[in-house]
Structures are given as structure tokens and as C-alpha cells.
Design a protein around this motif. Structure first.
Motif, PDB file in Angstrom:
ATOM      1  N   HIS A 112       0.833  -1.212   0.000  1.00 21.55           N
ATOM      2  CA  HIS A 112       0.000   0.000   0.000  1.00 21.55           C
ATOM      3  C   HIS A 112       0.862   1.254   0.000  1.00 21.55           C
ATOM      4  CE1 HIS A 112      -3.857  -2.019   1.770  1.00 21.55           C
ATOM      5  NE2 HIS A 112      -3.485  -2.521   0.605  1.00 21.55           N
TER       6      HIS A 112
ATOM      7  N   GLN B  50      -2.601   5.386   1.180  1.00 19.50           N
ATOM      8  CA  GLN B  50      -3.568   4.315   1.476  1.00 19.50           C
ATOM      9  C   GLN B  50      -3.441   3.844   2.931  1.00 19.50           C
ATOM     10  OE1 GLN B  50      -2.114   1.854  -1.817  1.00 19.50           O
ATOM     11  NE2 GLN B  50      -4.231   1.655  -2.527  1.00 19.50           N
TER      12      GLN B  50
ATOM     13  N   LYS C 225      -5.064   6.377   5.172  1.00 20.30           N
ATOM     14  CA  LYS C 225      -6.521   6.484   5.021  1.00 20.30           C
ATOM     15  C   LYS C 225      -7.258   5.265   5.597  1.00 20.30           C
ATOM     16  CE  LYS C 225      -6.672   8.219   0.716  1.00 20.30           C
ATOM     17  NZ  LYS C 225      -7.155   8.201  -0.662  1.00 20.30           N
ATOM     18  N   GLU C 226      -6.558   4.138   5.624  1.00 19.62           N
ATOM     19  CA  GLU C 226      -7.214   2.885   6.002  1.00 19.62           C
ATOM     20  C   GLU C 226      -7.932   2.945   7.364  1.00 19.62           C
ATOM     21  OE1 GLU C 226      -4.740  -0.536   6.249  1.00 19.62           O
ATOM     22  OE2 GLU C 226      -6.460  -1.872   6.400  1.00 19.62           O
TER      23      GLU C 226
ATOM     24  N   VAL D  38     -11.864   2.118   7.996  1.00 19.67           N
ATOM     25  CA  VAL D  38     -12.317   1.059   8.921  1.00 19.67           C
ATOM     26  C   VAL D  38     -13.312   1.622   9.942  1.00 19.67           C
ATOM     27  CG1 VAL D  38     -11.521  -0.479  10.787  1.00 19.67           C
ATOM     28  CG2 VAL D  38     -10.247  -0.365   8.631  1.00 19.67           C
TER      29      VAL D  38
ATOM     30  N   ARG E  92      -0.081   7.306  11.369  1.00 23.35           N
ATOM     31  CA  ARG E  92      -1.193   6.347  11.320  1.00 23.35           C
ATOM     32  C   ARG E  92      -1.853   6.207  12.696  1.00 23.35           C
ATOM     33  NH1 ARG E  92       0.071   0.261   9.876  1.00 23.35           N
ATOM     34  NH2 ARG E  92       1.255   0.595  11.780  1.00 23.35           N
TER      35      ARG E  92
END
Ligand code: SF4
Length: 314
Positions: free
Chosen positions: A107, A111, A114-115, A119, A165
Motif C-alpha cells: 500500500h 492508502q 486512510k485505512e 475502517v 497512522r
């Protein structure tokens, strides 16, 4: 208090060798009580294999304890169903030691960031893009980095992505497990400074797992010392350098200083965790051992305000 662990226990069945028919029980976390106060940086220190990473995973609910409870303010997380637990996960986020292993290599950075928003069903595509740009700026990375893949980044940049993240869900507690130990020394200080800046700006609470006593003596508000799956001393930073438990003293004696370049006390090896000692788990290595230490486990008791110790000497 933001998070409270009550009598946490985690055991694993292990085979002592590959052809063994019988499995043995390894107690990784042995009836641990721990409180994390809102806004503090709580350091968790101990030798490798003492159970500090397992305790971190239990508090993140990445692994379920065999017994005990984890309370998030007034909610007992250990009794929640997986569906209900999902909404709590965004409040407690991890940062792991090896950012390369914790970032999906297939990824792009955009990505990956954003994941978590996808979720947790947060925002639409435009808002998510905006959030990614903001968080990259906050951790000191250029916007164009969202198009590249983890293998194209340096170790320090990857750890900044891992921090981004963790932050993108606006957590209240971050559990950072040795977040700088896989990095070059020059980069370690930058990452520590970034984590401290974020703590001040966002009033985030940290559980900072480390084997680096000197670092924790600099940055932590309180320090908990773990040995063979147990917390054996908890104190405020001002008491850490003059810590009283014989194990904490032994840990400090293994830290080289300018005056003392090599160890002057034999540190010895921790006992086999598959065969825990009776009484005080530190007694086979303790130079102050008494008869009672071999028979009775010392309880964790408060010797002065905020300073808890599990040792028959006190
Ligand atoms: Fe040493 Fe006894 Fe204290 Fe354990 S309880 S640390 S063996 S003095």
C-alpha cells in the motif's frame, strides 16, 4: 486515570523443544495491576522477555488476557464483544518497534494513512485526503510522500508514518513499544522529540515501553519496572535514579556512564520463565536474599506517596 489493568494474567502453552510431546506453561504477564493517568508519559522498563511487550498487546486488546480486567475510564473493555470493542480501539493506538514490519508494503503511504479512517467510517474521500495531508505535515513529512511505498522511505520516515497512522484517529492513549530502538541514534532523538511535541500539543497519554533507563529518566513522568511478568516497582521520575528495588538497582548498574565505562556488578541471567522461582521471582539473582524471599512472594506496597515496591526489605 485513563486506563486501569486489574490482575492481568497471560499464559502461553509452549513446547520446550520441537520433538517434545508435552507442552509447558509460560506465564508472560503474571497478575499485573497498572494504572495509567490521563496526560502522563508512563515508562515501562525491563529486560527483554520480561513480558512488557505482551502487557502492551493486552492493553491494546490485540491479545485477550486469560484473566483480569482492563478498564477504560468507566468501561470494562475485557467484557465487550468484538463489535463493541471496535469503537474503543480508535482511542488506544499502537506504535511498534519496527515500522517496516507494521506498514503494509503493498500500500502507498496515502492508502496506509486512510485505512484507519475507512475502517472506522470517518469522513468522506475528500475529508480523508485533507486529513492525510494535515497529519503528514504534523509529523514533518512532505505531502508528496503519500504517493510512495514504505520500502522507498528511510527508517526514520517510516516511523513518522507509523506515528501519523496512530494519530489519524485522534487517540487519547498511545502505547509505543520500543518506538526508536530499530533506528539510527541520530534519528532516535528526532522521533522522541516529535512524540514529546505531539504529547504537549494534543495532551496525549503515553505508555512508553523501553529497555533504555536513561531515556525514561529523561522523558517519563512515572516509571514501572517489570521482571518475569510482574511489576516490581513503580515510581515518579524524581525517584527513579535512586530506585530502591534490588532489581532496579541492578538494571541501573548495567548502564555505562562516563565515570564507569563497564559493568562492575555481575548482572546474571533471568531464570527460565517456564520454571518460575518460588517466593520473590528475583531471589535467585538478589544479593540481599533472605529465607522469607524464597518462600513468600512480596506484595507491591506503597513506601511513600506514589512509590510502590515489591520487596521484603521494605
Ligand atoms: Fe531480594 Fe528478597 Fe527483595 Fe526479592 S524480596 S528483591 S529476594 S530482598
Amino acid at each position: 486515570m485513563i486506563l486501569k489493568a486489574k490482575a492481568l494474567l497471560k499464559r502461553y502453552k509452549v513446547r520446550p523443544h520441537p520433538f517434545s510431546l508435552k507442552s509447558l506453561t509460560l506465564t508472560a504477564v503474571n497478575v499485573v495491576d497498572l494504572e495509567i493517568k490521563k496526560g502522563e508519559l508512563l515508562g515501562l522498563v525491563g529486560e527483554s522477555g520480561c513480558g512488557k511487550s505482551t502487557l502492551g498487546k493486552l492493553l491494546l486488546l490485540l491479545e485477550r488476557p486469560d484473566a483480569g480486567e482492563i478498564w477504560w475510564q468507566d468501561t470494562c473493555l475485557t467484557t465487550l464483544s468484538p463489535g463493541k470493542l471496535k469503537s474503543w480501539r480508535r482511542f488506544i493506538q499502537p506504535i511498534f518497534q519496527d515500522p517496516f514490519a507494521s506498514l503494509n508494503p503493498k500500500h502507498s503511504i496515502g492508502q496506509i494513512l486512510k485505512e484507519p479512517l475507512i475502517v472506522h467510517h470517518l469522513g468522506g474521500e475528500k475529508e480523508r485526503e485533507k486529513r492525510v495531508a494535515q497529519i503528514l505535515q504534523e509529523v514533518g513529512l512532505p505531502p508528496k510522500i503519500k504517493h510512495v511505498y514504505p520500502h522507498e522511505l528511510s527508517g526514520g520516515q517510516r516511523q513518522r508514518v507509523a506515528i501519523a497512522r496512530a494519530l489519524i484517529l485522534e487517540p487519547q492513549l498511545i502505547i509505543a513499544d520500543e518506538p526508536t530502538s530499530s533506528l539510527d541514534v541520530s534519528v532516535q532523538a528526532q522521533i522522541i522529540n516529535l512524540l514529546l511535541k505531539i504529547q504537549t500539543q494534543r495532551q496525549i497519554t503515553y505508555l512508553f515501553i523501553s529497555h533504555n533507563l536513561s531515556l525514561l529518566a529523561e522523558i517519563a513522568d512515572r516509571i514501572a519496572v517489570m521482571y518475569l511478568g510482574k511489576i516490581i516497582e513503580i515510581m515518579e521520575r524524581k525517584d527513579f535514579l535512586s530506585a530502591h528495588h534490588p532489581y532496579t538497582t541492578l538494571l541501573w548498574s548495567s548502564v555505562p556512564t562516563l565515570e564507569q565505562k563497564k559493568l562492575d556488578i555481575p548482572v546474571g541471567e533471568p531464570p527460565n520463565p517456564l520454571h518460575l522461582p518460588t517466593g520473590c521471582c528475583f531471589h535467585p539473582r538478589c544479593k540481599y536474599v533472605k529465607e522469607i524471599c524464597k518462600k513468600e512472594e512480596p506484595p507491591l506496597k506503597e513506601i511513600k506517596t506514589g512509590h510502590w515496591i515489591a520487596c521484603h526489605l521494605f
